[in-house]
Write an enzyme that holds these catalytic residues in place. Structure first.
Site, mmCIF file in Angstrom:
data_model
loop_
_atom_site.group_PDB
_atom_site.id
_atom_site.type_symbol
_atom_site.label_atom_id
_atom_site.label_comp_id
_atom_site.label_asym_id
_atom_site.label_seq_id
_atom_site.Cartn_x
_atom_site.Cartn_y
_atom_site.Cartn_z
ATOM 1 N N SER A 27 26.784 26.051 33.353
ATOM 2 C CA SER A 27 26.659 25.583 34.730
ATOM 3 C C SER A 27 26.933 24.079 34.799
ATOM 4 O O SER A 27 28.025 23.639 34.435
ATOM 5 C CB SER A 27 25.273 25.954 35.269
ATOM 6 O OG SER A 27 25.228 25.866 36.672
ATOM 7 N N HIS A 32 24.283 34.516 37.035
ATOM 8 C CA HIS A 32 24.584 33.152 36.608
ATOM 9 C C HIS A 32 23.866 32.787 35.303
ATOM 10 O O HIS A 32 24.348 31.965 34.542
ATOM 11 C CB HIS A 32 24.186 32.189 37.723
ATOM 12 C CG HIS A 32 24.567 30.774 37.475
ATOM 13 N ND1 HIS A 32 25.873 30.379 37.235
ATOM 14 C CD2 HIS A 32 23.820 29.632 37.431
ATOM 15 C CE1 HIS A 32 25.915 29.065 37.061
ATOM 16 N NE2 HIS A 32 24.678 28.593 37.167
#
Length: 260
Positions: free
Chosen positions: A92, A241
């Site tokens: 990320s 995610h």
């Protein structure tokens, strides 16, 4: 800024074999412990340096945290450790730091793995998280249960609450968040953004996507190949995610295979 880090040597060094160094970088609201299982997996064949980015974990706090500044922190740490060239894994926000490092000084970076992020501008995905964390930060917290109760009014997913509250540390006068929430909120526009570059990283690059995540979409392929023409992609099924936590064995295997 000298970051907090954990450096581990592979057992292969006992045979005087020179092993590559891999820096491992967490995402927003995280710390070096987030990818500790990956570090352990990579230590079979590589030396690893797990880092806390600025304003996270035990690293120093600072009002500014652009991607260029966070990338330069990585190179400063590498210089401190006398590491000239290395590879990077980043998740990320940490993936954007990895990409920035590769574009700033491609001669020093061997390979990169980017976990579930693309070199693009993102919409605001964290307004509820920031609101909840600001409530937690403003209260006198006497237990983790109390913090989770406050946070649950803003963040519905228990796993995300647990992740965020990993940074809740017990102090003499109660519990406090370890990261610099004010600086992260101030710089959030830059964190979710991407500063265009004329540079390219013409070396091996792996993007790993969670199948259920919308952080990397088909329309992002042109942006990825613009900066990373040798990029390849892997998708982990039934993950979002937080793919490195949801499917740790699969994620670690893909990263290890890429480096070996």
């Amino acid at each position: 800024m000298l970051l907090n880090y954990q450096q581990k040597q592979t057992a292969l060094n006992e045979s005087e074999q020179k092993c590559e160094v891999v820096f491992i970088i967490h995402g927003l609201f995280g710390s070096l412990s987030n990818l500790s299982l990956l570090a352990k997996a990579l230590q079979k064949t590589h030396n690893t340096v797990n880092v806390d980015l600025r304003n996270h974990g035990k690293s120093p706090h600072c009002a500014d945290m652009s991607y260029q500044e966070m990338a330069e922190d990585i190179f400063e740490l590498a210089d401190f450790l006398n590491i000239e060239s290395f590879s990077i894994v980043g998740h990320s926000m940490g993936g954007k730091v990895a990409m920035t490092c590769a574009l700033l000084h491609p001669e020093r970076i061997n390979k990169i793995v980017v976990a579930d992020i693309a070199p693009i501008n993102y919409p605001d995905k964290h307004s509820d998280v920031f609101a909840g964390l600001r409530v937690v930060a403003d209260q006198h917290i006497e237990s983790r249960q109390a913090a989770e109760q406050l946070l649950s009014e803003y963040v519905q997913t228990p796993e995300i609450r647990q992740f965020l509250l990993k940074s809740l540390q017990k102090k003499q006068d109660g519990y406090q968040l370890q990261f610099n929430l004010a600086a992260m909120y101030k710089n959030y526009h830059s964190i979710r953004g991407w500063l265009p570059s004329e540079n390219i990283f013409n070396k091996q690059t792996l993007f790993i996507k969670g199948a259920k995540s919308d952080y990397i979409l088909p329309e992002n392929q042109a942006d990825i190949l613009r900066y990373f023409p040798k990029a390849k992609a892997k998708v982990i099924d039934n993950t979002g995610h937080w793919l490195h936590a949801e499917k740790a064995k699969t994620f670690n295997r893909l990263v290890s295979q890429f480096f070996n």
